[in-house]
Motif scaffolding. Structure first.
Motif, PDB file in Angstrom:
ATOM      1  N   VAL A  89      58.550  22.024  27.731  1.00 38.51           N
ATOM      2  CA  VAL A  89      57.890  22.832  26.696  1.00 38.51           C
ATOM      3  C   VAL A  89      56.566  22.188  26.294  1.00 38.51           C
ATOM      4  N   LEU A  90      56.557  20.855  26.134  1.00 39.15           N
ATOM      5  CA  LEU A  90      55.313  20.163  25.778  1.00 39.15           C
ATOM      6  C   LEU A  90      54.246  20.336  26.863  1.00 39.15           C
ATOM      7  N   ILE A  91      54.659  20.258  28.117  1.00 40.77           N
ATOM      8  CA  ILE A  91      53.701  20.463  29.218  1.00 40.77           C
ATOM      9  C   ILE A  91      53.156  21.882  29.163  1.00 40.77           C
ATOM     10  N   GLN A  92      54.033  22.839  28.916  1.00 43.05           N
ATOM     11  CA  GLN A  92      53.599  24.232  28.826  1.00 43.05           C
ATOM     12  C   GLN A  92      52.596  24.404  27.680  1.00 43.05           C
ATOM     13  N   LEU A  93      52.866  23.787  26.539  1.00 43.99           N
ATOM     14  CA  LEU A  93      51.953  23.893  25.399  1.00 43.99           C
ATOM     15  C   LEU A  93      50.637  23.164  25.658  1.00 43.99           C
ATOM     16  N   TRP A 113      57.185  14.961  44.704  1.00 45.04           N
ATOM     17  CA  TRP A 113      57.217  14.542  46.100  1.00 45.04           C
ATOM     18  C   TRP A 113      55.836  14.497  46.739  1.00 45.04           C
ATOM     19  N   LYS A 114      54.789  14.828  45.977  1.00 45.85           N
ATOM     20  CA  LYS A 114      53.431  14.786  46.519  1.00 45.85           C
ATOM     21  C   LYS A 114      52.774  13.464  46.147  1.00 45.85           C
ATOM     22  N   PRO A 115      51.747  13.076  46.891  1.00 46.83           N
ATOM     23  CA  PRO A 115      51.019  11.852  46.533  1.00 46.83           C
ATOM     24  C   PRO A 115      50.428  11.977  45.127  1.00 46.83           C
ATOM     25  N   ALA A 116      50.307  10.867  44.441  1.00 46.31           N
ATOM     26  CA  ALA A 116      49.898  10.843  43.036  1.00 46.31           C
ATOM     27  C   ALA A 116      48.515  11.444  42.817  1.00 46.31           C
ATOM     28  N   TYR A 117      47.582  11.228  43.739  1.00 48.20           N
ATOM     29  CA  TYR A 117      46.219  11.705  43.504  1.00 48.20           C
ATOM     30  C   TYR A 117      46.161  13.233  43.479  1.00 48.20           C
ATOM     31  N   ILE A 118      47.025  13.900  44.232  1.00 47.77           N
ATOM     32  CA  ILE A 118      47.048  15.370  44.202  1.00 47.77           C
ATOM     33  C   ILE A 118      47.599  15.851  42.863  1.00 47.77           C
ATOM     34  N   TRP A 119      48.661  15.204  42.412  1.00 51.86           N
ATOM     35  CA  TRP A 119      49.281  15.604  41.143  1.00 51.86           C
ATOM     36  C   TRP A 119      48.319  15.396  39.983  1.00 51.86           C
ATOM     37  N   ILE A 120      47.632  14.264  39.961  1.00 56.64           N
ATOM     38  CA  ILE A 120      46.693  13.963  38.871  1.00 56.64           C
ATOM     39  C   ILE A 120      45.545  14.958  38.885  1.00 56.64           C
ATOM     40  N   ARG A 121      45.041  15.268  40.056  1.00 60.33           N
ATOM     41  CA  ARG A 121      43.933  16.213  40.150  1.00 60.33           C
ATOM     42  C   ARG A 121      44.362  17.575  39.613  1.00 60.33           C
ATOM     43  N   ARG A 122      45.547  18.047  40.002  1.00 59.67           N
ATOM     44  CA  ARG A 122      46.027  19.348  39.528  1.00 59.67           C
ATOM     45  C   ARG A 122      46.268  19.323  38.030  1.00 59.67           C
ATOM     46  N   PHE A 123      46.827  18.225  37.529  1.00 62.63           N
ATOM     47  CA  PHE A 123      47.102  18.135  36.098  1.00 62.63           C
ATOM     48  C   PHE A 123      45.790  18.145  35.317  1.00 62.63           C
ATOM     49  N   ASP A 124      44.779  17.416  35.838  1.00 65.52           N
ATOM     50  CA  ASP A 124      43.487  17.385  35.154  1.00 65.52           C
ATOM     51  C   ASP A 124      42.805  18.749  35.204  1.00 65.52           C
ATOM     52  N   ASP A 125      43.018  19.492  36.288  1.00 64.27           N
ATOM     53  CA  ASP A 125      42.428  20.822  36.394  1.00 64.27           C
ATOM     54  C   ASP A 125      43.142  21.832  35.510  1.00 64.27           C
ATOM     55  N   ARG A 126      44.287  21.419  34.955  1.00 61.97           N
ATOM     56  CA  ARG A 126      45.106  22.283  34.093  1.00 61.97           C
ATOM     57  C   ARG A 126      45.545  23.551  34.820  1.00 61.97           C
ATOM     58  N   SER A 127      45.846  23.403  36.094  1.00 58.65           N
ATOM     59  CA  SER A 127      46.278  24.594  36.846  1.00 58.65           C
ATOM     60  C   SER A 127      47.687  24.364  37.398  1.00 58.65           C
ATOM     61  N   ILE A 128      48.485  25.358  37.238  1.00 59.11           N
ATOM     62  CA  ILE A 128      49.821  25.355  37.840  1.00 59.11           C
ATOM     63  C   ILE A 128      49.835  26.492  38.850  1.00 59.11           C
ATOM     64  N   PRO A 129      50.218  26.186  40.083  1.00 57.77           N
ATOM     65  CA  PRO A 129      50.215  27.264  41.095  1.00 57.77           C
ATOM     66  C   PRO A 129      51.188  28.366  40.746  1.00 57.77           C
TER      67      PRO A 129
END
Length: 129
Positions: A89-93, A113-129
């Motif tokens: 819920v916090l992530i969603q908010l 299960w993905k490399p950390a740099y991909i996850w960080i980039r997506r999290f920073d972009d604030r996009s969820i597929p």
């Protein structure tokens, strides 16, 4: 007594009629003769609240079965599941996402299960597929 003359219970029961919060009449059967109708009504109301909580747990906090049988094991599993739910819920908010918690949960499972740099980039972009 409950049952027919051929198949009757040995115990005596008490039938109560109480009015719920919506004004409906509820009929309760109990073997407690030491409590008045208001006390029995309150006990059933509290039991129903517990049932609703477990229904919510089953629907929102994916606990399919308990891994331990002790009180501590069950409490720990419920607390961990609630913590995971609250983190979703916090992530969603935080991401201001309109995606469902199920979709966010699936995305997080994939991201583990993905490399950390991909996850960080997506999290920073604030996009969820």
């Amino acid at each position: 007594y409950i049952g027919s003359t051929q198949n009757r219970t040995e115990n005596v029961f008490r039938l109560l009629e109480v009015v719920d919060t919506k004004g409906n009449i509820l009929r309760l059967i109990t073997n407690r003769f030491d409590l008045d109708s208001e006390e029995i009504s309150e006990i059933y109301r509290q039991r129903w609240t517990i049932e609703l909580f477990f229904k919510w747990l089953k629907q929102h906090v994916e606990i399919k079965h308990f891994y331990g049988m002790s009180e501590t094991a069950i409490q720990n599993q419920i607390f961990l599941a609630l913590i995971a739910y609250c983190l979703h819920v916090l992530i969603q908010l935080e991401m201001r996402s309109k995606k469902s918690l199920l979709r966010i949960s699936r995305w997080l499972n994939k991201a583990l299960w993905k490399p950390a740099y991909i996850w960080i980039r997506r999290f920073d972009d604030r996009s969820i597929p």
